[in-house]
Motif scaffolding. Structure first.
Motif, PDB file in Angstrom:
ATOM      1  N   TRP A 135       0.825  -1.192   0.000  1.00 20.95           N
ATOM      2  CA  TRP A 135       0.000   0.000   0.000  1.00 20.95           C
ATOM      3  C   TRP A 135       0.870   1.257   0.000  1.00 20.95           C
ATOM      4  N   GLN A 136       0.614   2.154  -0.910  1.00 15.70           N
ATOM      5  CA  GLN A 136       1.260   3.456  -1.036  1.00 15.70           C
ATOM      6  C   GLN A 136       2.774   3.398  -1.166  1.00 15.70           C
ATOM      7  N   THR A 137       3.280   2.630  -2.088  1.00 15.97           N
ATOM      8  CA  THR A 137       4.704   2.655  -2.388  1.00 15.97           C
ATOM      9  C   THR A 137       4.899   3.034  -3.852  1.00 15.97           C
ATOM     10  N   ALA A 138       6.098   3.480  -4.164  1.00 15.75           N
ATOM     11  CA  ALA A 138       6.468   3.789  -5.546  1.00 15.75           C
ATOM     12  C   ALA A 138       7.143   2.575  -6.180  1.00 15.75           C
ATOM     13  N   ALA A 139       6.856   1.378  -5.647  1.00 14.29           N
ATOM     14  CA  ALA A 139       7.525   0.148  -6.074  1.00 14.29           C
ATOM     15  C   ALA A 139       7.270  -0.177  -7.541  1.00 14.29           C
ATOM     16  N   LYS A 140       8.322  -0.695  -8.176  1.00  9.89           N
ATOM     17  CA  LYS A 140       8.233  -1.147  -9.559  1.00  9.89           C
ATOM     18  C   LYS A 140       8.144  -2.662  -9.638  1.00  9.89           C
ATOM     19  N   ARG A 141       8.507  -3.347  -8.555  1.00 11.67           N
ATOM     20  CA  ARG A 141       8.475  -4.815  -8.506  1.00 11.67           C
ATOM     21  C   ARG A 141       7.767  -5.266  -7.232  1.00 11.67           C
ATOM     22  N   GLU A 142       7.376  -6.532  -7.216  1.00 11.22           N
ATOM     23  CA  GLU A 142       6.698  -7.100  -6.049  1.00 11.22           C
ATOM     24  C   GLU A 142       7.609  -7.206  -4.827  1.00 11.22           C
ATOM     25  N   GLY A 143       8.880  -7.454  -5.062  1.00 16.45           N
ATOM     26  CA  GLY A 143       9.832  -7.581  -3.962  1.00 16.45           C
ATOM     27  C   GLY A 143      11.241  -7.353  -4.463  1.00 16.45           C
ATOM     28  N   CYS A 144      12.178  -7.226  -3.526  1.00 16.37           N
ATOM     29  CA  CYS A 144      13.568  -7.001  -3.930  1.00 16.37           C
ATOM     30  C   CYS A 144      14.528  -7.437  -2.825  1.00 16.37           C
ATOM     31  N   LEU A 145      15.745  -7.664  -3.236  1.00 13.76           N
ATOM     32  CA  LEU A 145      16.872  -7.850  -2.323  1.00 13.76           C
ATOM     33  C   LEU A 145      18.012  -7.055  -2.944  1.00 13.76           C
ATOM     34  N   HIS A 146      18.516  -6.070  -2.221  1.00 15.07           N
ATOM     35  CA  HIS A 146      19.587  -5.204  -2.725  1.00 15.07           C
ATOM     36  C   HIS A 146      20.787  -5.250  -1.785  1.00 15.07           C
ATOM     37  N   ARG A 147      21.967  -5.105  -2.373  1.00 13.92           N
ATOM     38  CA  ARG A 147      23.197  -4.925  -1.594  1.00 13.92           C
ATOM     39  C   ARG A 147      23.702  -3.523  -1.898  1.00 13.92           C
ATOM     40  N   VAL A 148      23.986  -2.765  -0.848  1.00 13.71           N
ATOM     41  CA  VAL A 148      24.540  -1.424  -0.987  1.00 13.71           C
ATOM     42  C   VAL A 148      25.911  -1.451  -0.333  1.00 13.71           C
ATOM     43  N   ARG A 149      26.921  -0.964  -1.058  1.00 12.63           N
ATOM     44  CA  ARG A 149      28.272  -0.985  -0.501  1.00 12.63           C
ATOM     45  C   ARG A 149      28.972   0.322  -0.798  1.00 12.63           C
ATOM     46  N   TYR A 150      29.906   0.675   0.066  1.00 16.04           N
ATOM     47  CA  TYR A 150      30.734   1.857  -0.135  1.00 16.04           C
ATOM     48  C   TYR A 150      31.907   1.452  -1.015  1.00 16.04           C
ATOM     49  N   THR A 151      32.106   2.168  -2.123  1.00 13.80           N
ATOM     50  CA  THR A 151      33.137   1.801  -3.094  1.00 13.80           C
ATOM     51  C   THR A 151      34.446   2.547  -2.904  1.00 13.80           C
ATOM     52  N   GLY A 152      34.436   3.579  -2.063  1.00 16.20           N
ATOM     53  CA  GLY A 152      35.637   4.382  -1.884  1.00 16.20           C
ATOM     54  C   GLY A 152      35.711   5.563  -2.834  1.00 16.20           C
ATOM     55  N   LYS A 153      34.782   5.648  -3.770  1.00 19.20           N
ATOM     56  CA  LYS A 153      34.760   6.778  -4.704  1.00 19.20           C
ATOM     57  C   LYS A 153      34.305   8.047  -3.989  1.00 19.20           C
ATOM     58  N   LYS A 154      34.659   9.189  -4.554  1.00 19.29           N
ATOM     59  CA  LYS A 154      34.272  10.478  -3.993  1.00 19.29           C
ATOM     60  C   LYS A 154      32.755  10.550  -3.906  1.00 19.29           C
ATOM     61  N   PHE A 155      32.279  11.042  -2.783  1.00 22.10           N
ATOM     62  CA  PHE A 155      30.857  11.088  -2.529  1.00 22.10           C
ATOM     63  C   PHE A 155      30.499  12.471  -1.990  1.00 22.10           C
ATOM     64  N   LEU A 156      29.734  13.228  -2.744  1.00 16.14           N
ATOM     65  CA  LEU A 156      29.329  14.561  -2.320  1.00 16.14           C
ATOM     66  C   LEU A 156      28.000  14.481  -1.566  1.00 16.14           C
TER      67      LEU A 156
END
Length: 94
Positions: A70-91
């Motif tokens: 209910w009330q999401t901007a979802a494009k898929r029914e479900g997801c599993l994501h990995r987010v990692r810090y790459t060491g690149k410059k981040f503003l």
């Protein structure tokens, strides 16, 4: 975010938006003895409403799961994501 593994975000608080399918950086401060905060979008768009985030104890990466509901901007029914810090410059605002 864990200290030492996330560069400039280490030790900061993030908010996971179920409705917007986004991750936001929480910027907090104390002014005149009153705590206040705001949040800024980190520019990451997820495929469904992320509601749970956990850091892996060994690699320090952030794993997120989500669902479409209910009330999401979802494009898929479900997801599993990995987010990692790459060491690149981040503003980002401070």
């Amino acid at each position: 975010m864990p200290e030492g593994k996330w560069g400039p975000l280490g030790g900061k608080m993030v908010h996971l938006s179920y409705g917007k399918c986004r991750m936001l950086l929480v910027l907090d401060e104390e002014v005149g003895g009153v705590r206040q905060a705001g949040a800024v979008d980190l520019g990451l768009q997820f495929l469904s409403g992320i509601a749970r985030g956990r850091f892996h104890p060994k690699d320090g990466h952030l794993y997120l799961v989500g669902l479409n509901g209910w009330q999401t901007a979802a494009k898929r029914e479900g997801c599993l994501h990995r987010v990692r810090y790459t060491g690149k410059k981040f503003l980002h605002p401070v």
